[in-house]
Design a protein around this motif. Structure first.
Motif, PDB file in Angstrom:
ATOM      1  N   GLY A  71       0.807  -1.217   0.000  1.00 16.94           N
ATOM      2  CA  GLY A  71       0.000   0.000   0.000  1.00 16.94           C
ATOM      3  C   GLY A  71       0.837   1.262   0.000  1.00 16.94           C
ATOM      4  O   GLY A  71       0.547   2.220  -0.740  1.00 16.94           O
ATOM      5  N   VAL A  72       1.908   1.287   0.811  1.00 19.70           N
ATOM      6  CA  VAL A  72       2.781   2.463   0.864  1.00 19.70           C
ATOM      7  C   VAL A  72       3.483   2.666  -0.476  1.00 19.70           C
ATOM      8  O   VAL A  72       3.567   3.798  -0.993  1.00 19.70           O
ATOM      9  N   GLY A  73       3.991   1.583  -1.072  1.00 22.68           N
ATOM     10  CA  GLY A  73       4.640   1.706  -2.372  1.00 22.68           C
ATOM     11  C   GLY A  73       3.695   2.205  -3.445  1.00 22.68           C
ATOM     12  O   GLY A  73       4.054   3.047  -4.273  1.00 22.68           O
ATOM     13  N   ALA A  74       2.450   1.696  -3.432  1.00 19.32           N
ATOM     14  CA  ALA A  74       1.462   2.149  -4.413  1.00 19.32           C
ATOM     15  C   ALA A  74       1.126   3.624  -4.216  1.00 19.32           C
ATOM     16  O   ALA A  74       1.011   4.384  -5.192  1.00 19.32           O
ATOM     17  N   ALA A  75       0.976   4.047  -2.969  1.00 17.06           N
ATOM     18  CA  ALA A  75       0.664   5.454  -2.692  1.00 17.06           C
ATOM     19  C   ALA A  75       1.799   6.366  -3.152  1.00 17.06           C
ATOM     20  O   ALA A  75       1.560   7.404  -3.787  1.00 17.06           O
ATOM     21  N   LEU A  76       3.036   5.984  -2.864  1.00 15.17           N
ATOM     22  CA  LEU A  76       4.172   6.813  -3.268  1.00 15.17           C
ATOM     23  C   LEU A  76       4.331   6.837  -4.787  1.00 15.17           C
ATOM     24  O   LEU A  76       4.655   7.879  -5.370  1.00 15.17           O
ATOM     25  N   GLY A  77       4.119   5.690  -5.440  1.00 16.54           N
ATOM     26  CA  GLY A  77       4.216   5.662  -6.898  1.00 16.54           C
ATOM     27  C   GLY A  77       3.190   6.556  -7.556  1.00 16.54           C
ATOM     28  O   GLY A  77       3.508   7.312  -8.486  1.00 16.54           O
ATOM     29  N   ALA A  78       1.939   6.489  -7.092  1.00 14.03           N
ATOM     30  CA  ALA A  78       0.893   7.346  -7.660  1.00 14.03           C
ATOM     31  C   ALA A  78       1.169   8.814  -7.375  1.00 14.03           C
ATOM     32  O   ALA A  78       0.968   9.681  -8.242  1.00 14.03           O
ATOM     33  N   ALA A  79       1.632   9.124  -6.153  1.00 18.36           N
ATOM     34  CA  ALA A  79       1.957  10.512  -5.815  1.00 18.36           C
ATOM     35  C   ALA A  79       3.086  11.041  -6.689  1.00 18.36           C
ATOM     36  O   ALA A  79       3.046  12.189  -7.157  1.00 18.36           O
ATOM     37  N   GLY A  80       4.099  10.209  -6.932  1.00 15.77           N
ATOM     38  CA  GLY A  80       5.191  10.628  -7.809  1.00 15.77           C
ATOM     39  C   GLY A  80       4.708  10.927  -9.218  1.00 15.77           C
ATOM     40  O   GLY A  80       5.138  11.905  -9.845  1.00 15.77           O
ATOM     41  N   ALA A  81       3.793  10.095  -9.734  1.00 12.57           N
ATOM     42  CA  ALA A  81       3.244  10.337 -11.071  1.00 12.57           C
ATOM     43  C   ALA A  81       2.508  11.670 -11.125  1.00 12.57           C
ATOM     44  O   ALA A  81       2.600  12.412 -12.114  1.00 12.57           O
ATOM     45  N   ILE A  82       1.771  11.985 -10.060  1.00 15.49           N
ATOM     46  CA  ILE A  82       1.031  13.246 -10.020  1.00 15.49           C
ATOM     47  C   ILE A  82       1.982  14.434 -10.071  1.00 15.49           C
ATOM     48  O   ILE A  82       1.838  15.344 -10.910  1.00 15.49           O
ATOM     49  N   PHE A  83       2.978  14.448  -9.193  1.00 16.61           N
ATOM     50  CA  PHE A  83       3.836  15.628  -9.097  1.00 16.61           C
ATOM     51  C   PHE A  83       4.764  15.762 -10.296  1.00 16.61           C
ATOM     52  O   PHE A  83       5.094  16.877 -10.701  1.00 16.61           O
ATOM     53  N   GLN A  84       5.190  14.653 -10.883  1.00 13.11           N
ATOM     54  CA  GLN A  84       6.006  14.761 -12.087  1.00 13.11           C
ATOM     55  C   GLN A  84       5.183  15.257 -13.261  1.00 13.11           C
ATOM     56  O   GLN A  84       5.689  15.947 -14.140  1.00 13.11           O
TER      57      GLN A  84
END
Length: 343
Positions: A80-93
């Motif tokens: 769950g943490v990895g998925a949240a960070l991956g999605a957040a990274g996609a948003i900010f990039q």
């Protein structure tokens, strides 16, 4: 290349990229394989059928205790943490139009750490817990960065520059708080700051996955407007996208995902930075999108945690150290690649 799927009435259509579907299935398979390896190896080894029976409440009591109390909550929290960070990274990039635009770089992770440190060191008797302190710290730092970067809209380069400055200031605040704390409190805080999945419980699993259930579908639905924003504000407006409200919604969702992940496992570096870029290179054509980035982030974090537990066994490294080592090498490669492209 993409395929358009339409309902019989033609009222609903969906664009599907076959390569993206294949990559998503492969990433899911990688997460499943890593998960099974994590559940079946360690001090107490077991076969896959034995582990499945233990999850179902059957088999030796000792194996049930190890799997259901220690390994499975840690694994599900990590996914769950990895998925949240991956999605957040996609948003900010996407919002910043820059591969360095991740919550690690622009200060949101550091802000979450500041909120958690304030609770750990100064408000220990407060009703605020560390997770809530991390969430509030991330939200406040995001509001500050967004407000300072806003000049008739938010430009990507300005968001990154302001975020780097705010991150540096918050890092100094964190260092000051640690320097003024007692030795015991400073050790406890430093342990949290490393980023770890040790001792995760079912309450952590519930918090992370409840947040993902709400936030990830929202981000996926905003995937098309997010890709249009990458073409520029004028092009997005011409295609009917409300630019500023969409960008603000994406930033809020990204901050929430980052804060939830940090609250559950501490500030884990580089997953949000690397996951969207790895997913993009796997898809090859077009942006990978938040869903594939989330799957990539889950695979990276579970893989890093597994490596930290098994490669130097019996010495176990916190997952934050594993991702820091891997991410540092990736960042050097990314910066070198951008430098060569410019020249």
């Amino acid at each position: 290349m993409s395929t358009i799927l339409r309902s019989r009435s033609g009222a609903i259509s969906l664009r599907v990229r076959p390569r993206a579907v294949v990559v998503g299935l492969l990433l899911t398979a990688v997460v499943v394989v890593l998960s099974l390896f994590m559940l079946t190896t360690g001090d107490l080894k077991a076969s896959v059928p034995d582990v499945l029976r233990a999850i179902g409440g059957e088999g030796p009591r000792g194996l049930q205790l190890v799997v259901n109390t220690f390994r499975l909550p840690r694994l599900l929290t990590g996914i769950g943490v990895g998925a949240a960070l991956g999605a957040a990274g996609a948003i900010f990039q996407s919002v910043s139009k820059n591969p360095l635009g991740s919550p690690d770089v622009i200060g949101f992770t550091t802000g979450s750490a500041t909120g958690a440190l304030l609770v750990l060191l100064l408000f220990q008797d407060s009703a605020l817990g560390v997770p809530l302190g991390a969430v509030l710290g991330g939200v406040v730092s995001a509001l500050v960065v967004y407000a300072l970067a806003y000049r008739r809209g938010v430009q990507g380069f300005r968001l990154i520059l302001v975020g780097i400055g705010v991150s540096a200031m918050l890092a100094a605040v964190n260092a000051y708080l640690l320097s003024r704390a007692s030795l015991k409190d400073a050790q406890n805080a430093q342990h949290w700051l490393v980023g770890s999945l040790n001792g995760r419980e079912w309450t952590d699993v519930g918090t992370v996955w409840a947040s993902l259930t709400v936030l990830l579908p929202l981000v996926v639905m905003l995937g098309r407007p997010m890709s249009l924003l990458e073409m520029g504000d004028e092009a997005a407006t011409a295609r009917g996208v409300p630019v500023e409200s969409t960008r603000l919604t994406l930033v809020i969702a990204g901050v929430a995902l980052t804060a939830v992940a940090t609250a559950a496992a501490g500030p884990i570096a580089f997953v949000a930075l690397a996951a969207p870029q790895v997913a993009h290179r796997l898809v090859r054509v077009g942006a990978a999108g938040p869903l594939l980035s989330a799957l990539t982030g889950a695979a990276l974090l579970v893989g890093a945690d597994l490596a930290g537990q098994r490669l130097l066994f019996p010495l176990q490294l916190p997952v934050g150290l594993s991702t820091g080592a891997i991410g540092g090498l990736y960042l050097v490669w990314l910066l070198g690649r951008e430098w060569r492209r410019e020249w």
